[in-house]
Structure formats: structure tokens, C-alpha cells
Design a protein around this motif. Structure first.
Motif, PDB file in Angstrom:
ATOM      1  N   ASN A   3      28.997  -3.373  18.116  1.00 37.79           N
ATOM      2  CA  ASN A   3      29.162  -4.133  19.357  1.00 37.79           C
ATOM      3  C   ASN A   3      29.968  -5.411  19.149  1.00 37.79           C
ATOM      4  O   ASN A   3      29.894  -6.336  19.952  1.00 37.79           O
ATOM      5  N   SER A   4      30.753  -5.455  18.087  1.00 39.99           N
ATOM      6  CA  SER A   4      31.494  -6.672  17.756  1.00 39.99           C
ATOM      7  C   SER A   4      32.696  -6.908  18.652  1.00 39.99           C
ATOM      8  O   SER A   4      33.220  -8.019  18.715  1.00 39.99           O
ATOM      9  N   GLY A   5      33.163  -5.875  19.351  1.00 37.56           N
ATOM     10  CA  GLY A   5      34.384  -6.015  20.130  1.00 37.56           C
ATOM     11  C   GLY A   5      35.614  -6.060  19.254  1.00 37.56           C
ATOM     12  O   GLY A   5      36.681  -6.511  19.694  1.00 37.56           O
TER      13      GLY A   5
ATOM     14  N   GLY B 151      24.374   3.169  16.579  1.00 33.73           N
ATOM     15  CA  GLY B 151      25.016   2.306  17.571  1.00 33.73           C
ATOM     16  C   GLY B 151      26.486   2.619  17.724  1.00 33.73           C
ATOM     17  O   GLY B 151      27.024   2.607  18.830  1.00 33.73           O
ATOM     18  N   LEU B 152      27.158   2.922  16.605  1.00 32.75           N
ATOM     19  CA  LEU B 152      28.574   3.275  16.668  1.00 32.75           C
ATOM     20  C   LEU B 152      28.767   4.565  17.447  1.00 32.75           C
ATOM     21  O   LEU B 152      29.688   4.680  18.268  1.00 32.75           O
ATOM     22  N   ALA B 153      27.896   5.553  17.190  1.00 32.73           N
ATOM     23  CA  ALA B 153      27.985   6.819  17.913  1.00 32.73           C
ATOM     24  C   ALA B 153      27.818   6.600  19.415  1.00 32.73           C
ATOM     25  O   ALA B 153      28.554   7.171  20.229  1.00 32.73           O
ATOM     26  N   MET B 154      26.862   5.759  19.796  1.00 32.81           N
ATOM     27  CA  MET B 154      26.629   5.499  21.216  1.00 32.81           C
ATOM     28  C   MET B 154      27.787   4.718  21.835  1.00 32.81           C
ATOM     29  O   MET B 154      28.114   4.902  23.011  1.00 32.81           O
ATOM     30  N   SER B 155      28.418   3.849  21.052  1.00 30.14           N
ATOM     31  CA  SER B 155      29.524   3.054  21.587  1.00 30.14           C
ATOM     32  C   SER B 155      30.752   3.913  21.860  1.00 30.14           C
ATOM     33  O   SER B 155      31.656   3.491  22.581  1.00 30.14           O
ATOM     34  N   LEU B 156      30.789   5.127  21.294  1.00 37.17           N
ATOM     35  CA  LEU B 156      31.918   6.037  21.496  1.00 37.17           C
ATOM     36  C   LEU B 156      31.701   6.981  22.678  1.00 37.17           C
ATOM     37  O   LEU B 156      32.383   8.001  22.779  1.00 37.17           O
ATOM     38  N   LYS B 157      30.781   6.645  23.567  1.00 39.73           N
ATOM     39  CA  LYS B 157      30.439   7.546  24.670  1.00 39.73           C
ATOM     40  C   LYS B 157      31.618   7.809  25.602  1.00 39.73           C
ATOM     41  O   LYS B 157      31.678   8.838  26.263  1.00 39.73           O
ATOM     42  N   ASN B 158      32.577   6.883  25.665  1.00 37.47           N
ATOM     43  CA  ASN B 158      33.734   7.063  26.550  1.00 37.47           C
ATOM     44  C   ASN B 158      34.955   7.623  25.826  1.00 37.47           C
ATOM     45  O   ASN B 158      36.030   7.725  26.413  1.00 37.47           O
ATOM     46  N   PHE B 159      34.800   7.987  24.567  1.00 36.93           N
ATOM     47  CA  PHE B 159      35.920   8.530  23.805  1.00 36.93           C
ATOM     48  C   PHE B 159      36.173   9.986  24.179  1.00 36.93           C
ATOM     49  O   PHE B 159      35.246  10.766  24.355  1.00 36.93           O
TER      50      PHE B 159
ATOM     51  N   GLY C  82      45.730  -3.509  15.753  1.00 36.94           N
ATOM     52  CA  GLY C  82      44.711  -2.735  16.450  1.00 36.94           C
ATOM     53  C   GLY C  82      45.242  -1.934  17.619  1.00 36.94           C
ATOM     54  O   GLY C  82      44.504  -1.642  18.556  1.00 36.94           O
ATOM     55  N   LYS C  83      46.521  -1.560  17.565  1.00 31.64           N
ATOM     56  CA  LYS C  83      47.148  -0.823  18.662  1.00 31.64           C
ATOM     57  C   LYS C  83      47.168   0.682  18.369  1.00 31.64           C
ATOM     58  O   LYS C  83      47.123   1.094  17.212  1.00 31.64           O
ATOM     59  N   PRO C  84      47.275   1.514  19.414  1.00 28.57           N
ATOM     60  CA  PRO C  84      47.473   2.957  19.193  1.00 28.57           C
ATOM     61  C   PRO C  84      48.768   3.184  18.425  1.00 28.57           C
ATOM     62  O   PRO C  84      49.762   2.481  18.656  1.00 28.57           O
TER      63      PRO C  84
ATOM     64  N   ILE D  64      38.935   2.833  14.578  1.00 26.74           N
ATOM     65  CA  ILE D  64      38.319   2.981  15.896  1.00 26.74           C
ATOM     66  C   ILE D  64      38.599   1.706  16.685  1.00 26.74           C
ATOM     67  O   ILE D  64      38.292   0.600  16.225  1.00 26.74           O
ATOM     68  N   SER D  65      39.190   1.846  17.846  1.00 27.90           N
ATOM     69  CA  SER D  65      39.650   0.682  18.612  1.00 27.90           C
ATOM     70  C   SER D  65      38.494  -0.229  19.022  1.00 27.90           C
ATOM     71  O   SER D  65      37.324   0.168  19.041  1.00 27.90           O
ATOM     72  N   ALA D  66      38.839  -1.475  19.342  1.00 25.77           N
ATOM     73  CA  ALA D  66      37.834  -2.474  19.710  1.00 25.77           C
ATOM     74  C   ALA D  66      37.006  -2.037  20.906  1.00 25.77           C
ATOM     75  O   ALA D  66      35.807  -2.327  20.982  1.00 25.77           O
ATOM     76  N   ASP D  67      37.652  -1.330  21.860  1.00 27.05           N
ATOM     77  CA  ASP D  67      36.910  -0.879  23.040  1.00 27.05           C
ATOM     78  C   ASP D  67      36.269   0.495  22.834  1.00 27.05           C
ATOM     79  O   ASP D  67      35.660   1.045  23.748  1.00 27.05           O
ATOM     80  N   ARG D  68      36.420   1.056  21.633  1.00 24.60           N
ATOM     81  CA  ARG D  68      35.804   2.333  21.230  1.00 24.60           C
ATOM     82  C   ARG D  68      36.292   3.520  22.059  1.00 24.60           C
ATOM     83  O   ARG D  68      35.641   4.559  22.107  1.00 24.60           O
ATOM     84  N   LYS D  69      37.455   3.379  22.683  1.00 28.89           N
ATOM     85  CA  LYS D  69      37.983   4.472  23.495  1.00 28.89           C
ATOM     86  C   LYS D  69      39.073   5.260  22.778  1.00 28.89           C
ATOM     87  O   LYS D  69      39.447   6.340  23.228  1.00 28.89           O
ATOM     88  N   GLU D  70      39.609   4.714  21.690  1.00 29.44           N
ATOM     89  CA  GLU D  70      40.703   5.379  20.989  1.00 29.44           C
ATOM     90  C   GLU D  70      40.468   5.347  19.483  1.00 29.44           C
ATOM     91  O   GLU D  70      39.808   4.447  18.961  1.00 29.44           O
ATOM     92  N   ILE D  71      41.029   6.350  18.804  1.00 28.06           N
ATOM     93  CA  ILE D  71      40.929   6.422  17.353  1.00 28.06           C
ATOM     94  C   ILE D  71      42.302   6.737  16.773  1.00 28.06           C
ATOM     95  O   ILE D  71      42.970   7.674  17.223  1.00 28.06           O
TER      96      ILE D  71
END
Length: 467
Positions: free
Chosen positions: A86-88, A321-329, A367-369, A130-137
Motif C-alpha cells: 500500500n506504499s503507492g 496484501g500485494l495479491a489483493m492490491s492487484l484486484k484491478n489488474f 515507473g512507466k509502462p 508492478i506499477s504504483a497503482d497496481r494496474k500494470e506490470i
């Protein structure tokens, strides 16, 4: 559990970080019927809670048993601070596929020749961001045959001096031989990656052949599109062109072969490995959390048993927590690439990184795609996950080629652009795609640079994608 150095940053998921069970009576029920119902519910919750606790202890034990210490040196910190999901901020680690012939299971995959037993090579090395917003890898493969310069390295049993013009996979092997343990091998590899890329990665995950086989088998195998007939005497793998549902052994062998398929390059091999990982992730993500609970639990156990994780990630709450933070991936936001290389001037059987690699690391440091396709593609249908390696053409032709294609809309199924003359173009790299096998080639040099996996699945093997 989290160490004191992490404070209260980690999520206390359902009380999983509590030292003791919490007991709380929220209300009293006087009516006998209500009391009976409440008792039944309480009994159910106790049973479920007990099962959850047992599962937690089971998984926690596996993680702790497979934890590996990082040897502080150069860019590596001596403390084992736990990742904060959850560090952002982006979370980064190096995924190392260990070519070990220790044990019958690994020998069944890689062979049991006397000169390789006890030898440990980095068959695969991938940087995962894994991106700061956890939406991209971002996932970037480093060719094992590429020649690099690396700084001195501290192992458990001594210092390895700085090395010049050595094969990348020799870093892991040499450190293992000197230090005699996985901590030395992985730490030296991690320190070298930071030196070569300018990144500041503090964690690693190591898996061997046997571990990959178990993970694939735990989800019931994976679907792989084989674009050409395979008859490989080295692995004994024989496959006809078409879609195949492969078990762990066959899928792992397919990802390892280099002879008689593609152009025989290490880039060709690394893109097949990326394709396998994506198909494995797709298979796992297709499982229903409610109806496939037992299989998902077995997958988690198989994965964790197969992995050796650095101390900074070997924390059950942090991983949960990391797994849950990737819910929107989603899989369309997994971008893969192989470090751009050309044949080494000193040896055509080896490779060296091109100047385009610097651009790649610059994006990752920010930290960019790794592929900027969002502006030219529409929504989640864009092919941001193609297995690509940027062009090595010094003239910059690929960049102009890519600019020419950004105004065109990729096909929502294949992710590719079809030019007026029928040429298929990968919008991420500007490379041309072979319609027969999905291979991507530099538009100017013709060098193999990647694999259009969505095109491969949808057209060459004509199967619908999993949701």
C-alpha cells in the motif's frame, strides 16, 4: 510476520497479523430461538475460522521455510525491510529461473549429465515491475547469453572481483560456486542487475525446473499455440502445429528448447518463456474464486513451495496484501519485452545490449509502462502485452515506423495493425509480424524481436481468449 521496521504499514487482513485470536461479543440474544440460531452461526464461524487459521499457518510455514537472505553489498541494503503493498510506489523484483540438475525432478527436465549435476545456472532472468497503482506490470527478460560488465560481488565465502565481458548467466553460477548457497548466487545477480540498469531492486524470487512443472500441473496444465511442428532431440519434445494443452513437463520443455524452432536465438527462447508465463497467469486468473477454491489453494501452495523468496518479500501478510492490491489488474496490462541485443562482435553466438536498452531502463526507472501505446489504442483491447524486444537498428528506423503506425487502430482481437498492403505490424515496436508463426521482426534489419501472442492464439490456432 512483519518486522518492527515496517511499523503499521502492512494491511492487517482480517486480523491475520494479530498475535492472538480476538474474542468479542457484540450483543446478547435473550430469545431461545435467536440463541439457537446465533449458536449455529457461531459454530460455523468457529469452524471456518479454524480452517482459515490452519490454512494461514500452512502457507506461512511454507513462506518462512523458503525465505532466502540477501547479502548486503553495493546497491543492496543489509536490512530486510518488508515490501509495503500500500506504499503507492512500484514494487520490483528479479525473477530467476534456476537451471539446476540437483534432484530427480530437475534431472528429468534438464538431463543428468555428470558435468552439470551440482552446477547452478540462471537459465532465465526477468525483471518484474508492478506499477504504483497496481494496474500494470512490466516484465523484461535478460538474455542469458548476453555479454555484460558486472561489479565485484560479496558471497557467503568471499568476494568475487569485478568481471568484464562475461555471459550474464555466469554471474549466478559463479557466485553459487564461490559462496555455495542460493543467497550468494541470487544476491550477486541482483546487484549486477542494479548496476546494469540503474534500478534499485532489493528483492528476488528463484524457481527451478521442478517448481515450474508443479505450478503448471497445479492449474491442470496450460494451453499453448505451437506455430510450427516441433521435433527436438535434445528435449524429446514432439508436437504438431496447433493448439496443445500441455502438462508441466511438456510446457517447460517447450519454453526451454532452442533448436529447430524460431531463429534459434536466446531472444526467441525468452519470448516463449514470457508466453508460457502469460498463459499460466491467464489460466490461474480464469479460475472462479468461489467454485475453484480448492484448486486455487493448491496452486498457491505449489507456487510457494516451488519458490525461494528473498526476505523482503517472504512475509505472508505482505504477499496477501500485494495479491489483493492487484484486484484491478488485467492481462492486457502485462507488458513484456526482451532486452534489445545484437550479435557480439567478438562472438556471433553471444549478444550485447544495444543503445535502445538505455531507453528501456529509463522508462522503468521512472515507473512507466515499457510501451507507450495507450494514446494510440482504445481501452483494454490494446495489445500492450505482446512479447517484444525493441529494435536494434541504430538508424532509428523502428522509431519512425512506430510513429507511422500510432495513428492506426490495432485489431481488438489480435492487437496488430494491418497495413494497406496486408503487412501485419506490431504497434508497440513497429516490427512486422510473420502471419504464419506470429514472430515479430525488426522492419529494417529483419532481426527477431518478439512474439505476437494474442495474434498467435486468435489466428494461428484460432481459439477464443479466456475472460
Amino acid at each position: 510476520m512483519a518486522t518492527s521496521s515496517t511499523g503499521n504499514k502492512l494491511p492487517n487482513i482480517n486480523g491475520l497479523q494479530d498475535a492472538k485470536p480476538r474474542h468479542s461479543l457484540g450483543y446478547r440474544v435473550q430469545h431461545h430461538v435467536r440463541t439457537a440460531v446465533a449458536a449455529a452461526i457461531a459454530a460455523t464461524l468457529v469452524f471456518v475460522g479454524t480452517a482459515a487459521a490452519a490454512t494461514w499457518m500452512d502457507v506461512n510455514g511454507i513462506i518462512k521455510n523458503n525465505s532466502v537472505g540477501v547479502i548486503g553489498q553495493g546497491s543492496l541494503n543489509t536490512d530486510a525491510s518488508i515490501i509495503d503493498p500500500n506504499s503507492g510506489k512500484p514494487i520490483e523484483f528479479v525473477l530467476i529461473g534456476q537451471d539446476s540438475r540437483d534432484g530427480a525432478e530437475n534431472q528429468a527436465i534438464g538431463g543428468s549429465f555428470d558435468d552439470v549435476i551440482g552446477n547452478h545456472q540462471a537459465d532465465t532472468a526477468m525483471i518484474v515491475q508492478i506499477s504504483a497503482d497496481r494496474k500494470e506490470i512490466n516484465l523484461v527478460s535478460i538474455p542469458r547469453d548476453s555479454l555484460v560488465d558486472v561489479p565485484q560481488c560479496e558471497t557467503s565465502k568471499g568476494t568475487i572481483p569485478a568481471q568484464y565481458n562475461v555471459m550474464f548467466n555466469s554471474i549466478f553460477a559463479g557466485a553459487y560456486k564461490t559462496g555455495g548457497d542460493l543467497s550468494s548466487a541470487a544476491s550477486c545477480t541482483l546487484n549486477a542487475v542494479n548496476s546494469l540498469t540503474g534500478l534499485n531492486i532489493q528483492n528476488f524470487i528463484v524457481v527451478d525446473f521442478a517448481g515450474l512443472v508443479k505450478m503448471i500441473d497445479s492449474v491442470g496444465g496450460v494451453d499453448l499455440c505451437i506455430p510450427q511442428n516441433v521435433n527436438d532431440p535434445y528435449t524429446g519434445l514432439n508436437l504438431d502445429k496447433g493448439m496443445h494443452h500441455l502438462d508441466g513437463v511438456a510446457a517447460t520443455q517447450y519454453a526451454r528448447i532452442r533448436h529447430g524452432i524460431g531463429d534459434g536465438s536466446d531472444t526467441s527462447r525468452t519470448t516463449r518463456q514470457q508466453y508460457l508465463i502469460k498463459q499460466l497467469m491467464s489460466e490461474a486468473l480464469s479460475k472462479n474464486l468461489f467454485t475453484d477454491t480448492a484448486q486455487l489453494y493448491q496452486l498457491a501452495k505449489s507456487a510457494l513451495k516451488s519458490l525461494n523468496i528473498s526476505q523482503g518479500m517472504a512475509d505472508t501478510a505482505a504477499l496477501a496484501g500485494l495479491a489483493m492490491s492487484l484486484k484491478n489488474f488485467t492481462m492486457t496490462n502485462l507488458q513484456t519485452q526482451t532486452v534489445p541485443v545484437v550479435p557480439a562482435p567478438s562472438d556471433p553466438n553471444r549478444s550485447v545490449w544495444t543503445d535502445e536498452a538505455d531507453d528501456l531502463w529509463e522508462k522503468m526507472r521512472a515507473g512507466k509502462p515499457i510501451f507507450d501505446t495507450a494514446d494510440s489504442n482504445s481501452g483494454d483491447s490494446s495489445d500492450t502485452s505482446s512479447d517484444n524486444s525493441a529494435s536494434s537498428d541504430d538508424s532509428g528506423t523502428t522509431d519512425s515506423n512506430q510513429s507511422d503506425t500510432t495513428a492506426e487502430t490495432p485489431d481488438p482481437v489480435t492487437g496488430l495493425i494491418t497495413k494497406s498492403d496486408g503487412t501485419l505490424v506490431d504497434p508497440s515496436t513497429g516490427g512486422t509480424v510473420d502471419p504464419d508463426d506470429g514472430s515479430i521482426h525488426d522492419a529494417t534489419t529483419g532481426q527477431y524481436i518478439g512474439l505476437a501472442d494474442r495474434y498467435l492464439n486468435a489466428t494461428v490456432c484460432a481459439v477464443p481468449a479466456k475472460n
